[in-house]
Write an enzyme that holds these catalytic residues in place. Structure first.
Site, PDB file in Angstrom:
ATOM      1  N   GLU A 107      40.138 122.618  38.682  1.00 24.07           N
ATOM      2  CA  GLU A 107      40.651 121.982  37.463  1.00 24.07           C
ATOM      3  C   GLU A 107      40.927 123.001  36.361  1.00 24.07           C
ATOM      4  O   GLU A 107      41.879 122.839  35.594  1.00 24.07           O
ATOM      5  CB  GLU A 107      39.666 120.916  36.967  1.00 24.07           C
ATOM      6  CG  GLU A 107      39.565 119.674  37.862  1.00 24.07           C
ATOM      7  CD  GLU A 107      38.663 119.844  39.070  1.00 24.07           C
ATOM      8  OE1 GLU A 107      38.025 120.914  39.210  1.00 24.07           O
ATOM      9  OE2 GLU A 107      38.577 118.908  39.889  1.00 24.07           O
ATOM     10  N   LYS A 147      35.279 115.675  60.138  1.00 25.57           N
ATOM     11  CA  LYS A 147      35.057 114.620  59.149  1.00 25.57           C
ATOM     12  C   LYS A 147      35.168 113.269  59.853  1.00 25.57           C
ATOM     13  O   LYS A 147      36.052 113.068  60.672  1.00 25.57           O
ATOM     14  CB  LYS A 147      36.099 114.726  58.040  1.00 25.57           C
ATOM     15  CG  LYS A 147      35.641 114.144  56.746  1.00 25.57           C
ATOM     16  CD  LYS A 147      36.383 114.753  55.576  1.00 25.57           C
ATOM     17  CE  LYS A 147      35.808 114.239  54.287  1.00 25.57           C
ATOM     18  NZ  LYS A 147      36.259 114.975  53.136  1.00 25.57           N
ATOM     19  N   ARG A 175      35.782 119.952  33.464  1.00 27.91           N
ATOM     20  CA  ARG A 175      35.773 121.328  33.979  1.00 27.91           C
ATOM     21  C   ARG A 175      36.767 122.228  33.251  1.00 27.91           C
ATOM     22  O   ARG A 175      36.572 123.429  33.152  1.00 27.91           O
ATOM     23  CB  ARG A 175      36.142 121.330  35.468  1.00 27.91           C
ATOM     24  CG  ARG A 175      35.038 121.003  36.417  1.00 27.91           C
ATOM     25  CD  ARG A 175      34.147 122.217  36.614  1.00 27.91           C
ATOM     26  NE  ARG A 175      32.888 121.837  37.177  1.00 27.91           N
ATOM     27  CZ  ARG A 175      32.655 121.738  38.482  1.00 27.91           C
ATOM     28  NH1 ARG A 175      33.601 122.000  39.349  1.00 27.91           N
ATOM     29  NH2 ARG A 175      31.472 121.386  38.914  1.00 27.91           N
TER      30      ARG A 175
HETATM   31  C1  LIG Z   1      35.090 119.179  40.173  1.00 31.02           C
HETATM   32  C2  LIG Z   1      35.431 118.099  41.169  1.00 31.02           C
HETATM   33  N1  LIG Z   1      36.730 117.843  41.455  1.00 31.02           N
HETATM   34  C3  LIG Z   1      37.049 116.887  42.355  1.00 31.02           C
HETATM   35  C4  LIG Z   1      36.076 116.170  42.980  1.00 31.02           C
HETATM   36  C5  LIG Z   1      36.429 115.012  43.913  1.00 31.02           C
HETATM   37  N2  LIG Z   1      35.976 115.311  45.283  1.00 31.02           N
HETATM   38  C6  LIG Z   1      34.864 114.766  45.791  1.00 31.02           C
HETATM   39  S1  LIG Z   1      34.565 115.259  47.332  1.00 31.02           S
HETATM   40  C7  LIG Z   1      35.948 116.190  47.371  1.00 31.02           C
HETATM   41  C8  LIG Z   1      36.305 116.951  48.602  1.00 31.02           C
HETATM   42  C9  LIG Z   1      35.242 117.892  48.961  1.00 31.02           C
HETATM   43  O1  LIG Z   1      35.610 118.553  50.113  1.00 31.02           O
HETATM   44  P1  LIG Z   1      34.545 119.444  50.862  1.00 31.02           P
HETATM   45  O2  LIG Z   1      33.730 120.192  49.881  1.00 31.02           O
HETATM   46  O3  LIG Z   1      35.245 120.240  51.893  1.00 31.02           O
HETATM   47  O4  LIG Z   1      33.569 118.383  51.518  1.00 31.02           O
HETATM   48  P2  LIG Z   1      33.877 117.274  52.614  1.00 31.02           P
HETATM   49  O5  LIG Z   1      34.123 116.000  51.867  1.00 31.02           O
HETATM   50  O6  LIG Z   1      35.083 117.690  53.398  1.00 31.02           O
HETATM   51  O7  LIG Z   1      32.652 117.216  53.430  1.00 31.02           O
HETATM   52  C10 LIG Z   1      36.631 116.113  46.174  1.00 31.02           C
HETATM   53  C11 LIG Z   1      37.904 116.795  45.859  1.00 31.02           C
HETATM   54  C12 LIG Z   1      34.733 116.459  42.646  1.00 31.02           C
HETATM   55  N3  LIG Z   1      33.713 115.783  43.191  1.00 31.02           N
HETATM   56  N4  LIG Z   1      34.458 117.431  41.761  1.00 31.02           N
END
Ligand SMILES: Cc1ncc(C[n+]2csc(CCOP(=O)(O)OP(=O)(O)O)c2C)c(N)n1
Length: 639
Positions: free
Chosen positions: A368, A282, A396
């Site tokens: 969630e 990242k 959700r």
């Molecule tokens: C249902 C939901 N909960 C929380 C989020 C907030 N959120 C956005 S990106 C993220 C992390 C995603 O991690 P990953 O899928 O590993 O992708 P990365 O950012 O590491 O590339 C979160 C928790 C969201 N977008 N949707």
């Protein structure tokens, strides 16, 4: 931008020799960095997925082949490669590019996103549609390691493996959510990484055994059987193969050539879905973001040389911070309080409790639905759970709030951050529906503070209330009031009159109270006296107060930062109708009409819908004028 300036579509990219892909990626990375340093955005997430986007558009014939990105926050390189390069500096701004994916923004955005864990379900649907139509193109879902354990993604994997549908899933594994990724599946992915080290070792031992004259073959065979059994326990086979997926990996997610090769190998697999496991970093390519990828998931503007954030001077603490600190204060005094976040420790202020009370605070990951029912279980046993979840993400857990919390009348507190317009993140992230989706549920009480001091009181009130309680508060800074007093319990269902007089009452909910007070002051200057009520609760409503207003005022104006349908104003009208007072007083409801609210600065969007002091002033004035006109016409008729 030597190469990038001529890439106006993925077809242009595909005309380049594969050797030039690293250079394209480097140019994209530099462009993202320069742009984000000025305007901010999902910098770290997108820097980590540059080579993935390059390799995907190189290996696939997009847009015929379908790429389905999860969340979409990491897809800036995808946007740059698909004809939106020059618009990147407008991203997340009013009228500019969306920060996520949007079907009507580009034919390359095959599926809108913003919330996590949807990509495999959507991609599977597209793959099934392709097969039914007899088409041949590929469908590839891209999903992060933290979104993979999300319930929906698991449900989609379950079905895809069962159907044996031809589908590619590219796993973008950077060991991170926004915070470090959590959960048993994360541990599993880590073990795959370690096991690959073991695999290499195994191959080397095998080579050595084979080289022993005479005995080599047999020894090699025996060793292989034992070691394969061992490997099956830790390698992807244990999970992936059992679920009907093939596995390719892992691949260096910053090596376009290796990625293209892996994706092409995946394209050859016709009889089952396949996971391509790419390891990424990242924030790749910028020292600050690689070191501190937690804070760099999304950033504001920053200094391109030092990586230091360019901060605006905040006048008052953020609601999130006040919530997080108050929760810790209350947890200090009451051991039964437990706290929870669903992958948003910083965003919700639960990070403080995670540090101070690690045994009583949980990060459940992007889960969630589970979060809500997990809280319900704890409440059954006498704990007092506080789940801090953004208003938009609690959508959700809708059924879980009804079925597991409200029907059983359990003592769960839902702390909904980002209640209202979320600003640059746009329609998928605005918290405009929570009043409507919670208000109809049995047993629950709903409230919203006018300022950060009242937030403290409401948190205590919600926790002490023996049943489900939700409080919503907006994104951003408080109004700057004194918060040194200890939180006190509020009377359930009681509003407060902040200003009294005149024939008009403005009844405001939460974030709209202060703008209403300001509007009232401006109206007074024009000779229009108004009462202003801080409703505090939308459920139960302060029936006594509202019915008294209906009997004594000519006009009630309700103001809320939420959709009007099913919202606070609707609740007030229902109350008047139930008491036969609907014709006694004119009611004007201010809020968000039945329209999609785009992305942009929150202040600007609020003004667009008249939800600021000026807008409230204008609406009240117009409504008073209409009433005056009617009154004078009636008088004319009478005379
Ligand atoms: C249902 C939901 N909960 C929380 C989020 C907030 N959120 C956005 S990106 C993220 C992390 C995603 O991690 P990953 O899928 O590993 O992708 P990365 O950012 O590491 O590339 C979160 C928790 C969201 N977008 N949707």
């Amino acid at each position: 931008m030597r190469l990038l300036q001529d890439i106006n579509s993925p077809a242009d990219l595909r005309r380049l020799p594969i050797e030039q892909l690293p250079e394209v990626a480097a140019e994209i990375r530099q462009y993202i960095l320069e742009t984000m340093s000025r305007i901010g955005g999902h910098t770290g997430a997108s820097l980590g997925a540059v080579e993935l986007a390059v390799a995907l558009h190189y290996a696939f014939e997009t847009p015929q082949d379908r790429l389905v990105w999860d969340v979409g926050h990491q897809a800036y390189a995808h946007k740059i490669l698909t004809g939106r390069r020059d618009l990147l500096p407008t991203i997340k701004q009013y009228g500019g590019l969306s920060g996520f994916l949007k079907r009507d923004e580009s034919e390359y955005d095959t599926f809108g996103a913003g919330h996590a864990s949807t990509s495999i379900s959507a991609a599977l649907g597209m793959a099934i549609a392709r097969d039914r139509k007899g088409e041949k193109h590929h469908v590839c879902a891209i999903i992060g390691d933290a979104s993979l354990p999300g319930g929906m993604a698991m449900e989609a994997i379950n079905q895809a493996g069962h159907l044996k549908t031809r589908l590619i899933v590219l796993l973008n594994d950077n060991e991170m959510s926004i915070a470090p990724a959590v959960g048993a599946l994360t541990g599993y992915l880590n073990r795959i990484r370690e096991a690959h080290g073991y695999h290499r070792f195994k191959d080397e031992v095998g080579e050595t055994l084979l080289s022993i004259p005479g005995l080599g073959e047999r020894l090699h065979h025996a060793a292989k059987t034992v070691k394969d059994a061992l490997a099956a326990a830790v390698l992807p086979g244990a999970l992936v193969n059992e679920l009907g997926f093939k596995y390719i990996g892992y691949v260096d997610g910053h090596n376009p050539r290796a990625l293209v090769a892996a994706l092409r190998e995946a394209q050859q697999i016709k009889d089952s879905p396949v996971i391509v496991h790419a390891l990424t970093v990242k924030g790749k390519g910028f020292p600050s973001s690689e070191k501190n990828y937690y804070a760099w998931h999304a950033t504001g503007a920053f200094d391109l040389k030092t990586g230091e954030p360019i901060k605006s001077v905040a006048k008052a603490p953020q609601y999130t911070a006040v919530f997080g600190d108050t929760l810790c204060e209350l947890m200090e005094k009451d051991e039964k309080i437990v706290a929870l976040t669903a992958a948003m420790p910083d965003g919700t202020g639960i990070d403080r409790a995670l540090v101070r009370f690690p045994k009583r605070t949980f990060d459940v990951g992007i889960a969630e639905q589970h979060a809500v029912t997990f809280c319900a279980g704890m409440a059954c046993e006498g704990l007092k759970p506080v789940a801090a979840i953004y208003s938009t993400f609690l959508q959700r857990g809708f059924d879980q709030v009804i079925h597991d919390v409200c029907i059983q009348n359990l003592n769960v507190t839902l702390a909904l951050d980002r209640g209202g317009i979320a600003g640059p993140d746009g329609p998928t992230h605005h918290g405009l529906l929570d009043i409507a989706y919670l208000r109809a549920q049995p047993n629950i009480i709903l409230m919203s503070p006018k300022d950060e001091a009242e937030l403290r009181d409401m948190l205590l009130t919600a926790i002490e209330y023996e049943g489900p309680a939700a409080l919503r508060y907006p994104r951003g800074n408080g109004v700057g009031v004194d918060i040194s007093a200890a939180p006190k319990k509020l009377e359930i269902g009681k509003g407060e009159i902040l200003r009294d007089g005149g024939e008009v009452a403005i009844v405001a909910y939460g974030s709209m109270v202060y703008p209403s007070l300001q509007a009232a002051e401006n109206l007074a200057k024009d000779g229009i006296e108004t009462s202003v009520v801080n409703a505090r609760f939308v459920k139960p409503l302060d029936a006594g107060l509202l019915l008294a207003l209906a009997r004594t005022k000519r006009l009630i104006v309700t103001v809320e930062e939420a959709y009007l349908a099913g919202g606070f104003g609707s609740a007030v009208m229902e109350l008047l109708e139930e008491n036969g007072l609907q014709d006694k007083v004119r009611v004007v409801r201010m809020g968000i009409p039945d329209r999609l609210v785009t992305h942009g600065e929150a202040k600007l969007l609020l003004a667009k819908y008249g939800l600021d002091a000026d807008g409230i002033y204008t609406r009240v004035k117009e409504s008073v004028e209409v009433l005056e006109d009617r009154r004078s016409s009636r008088e004319k008729i009478r005379s």
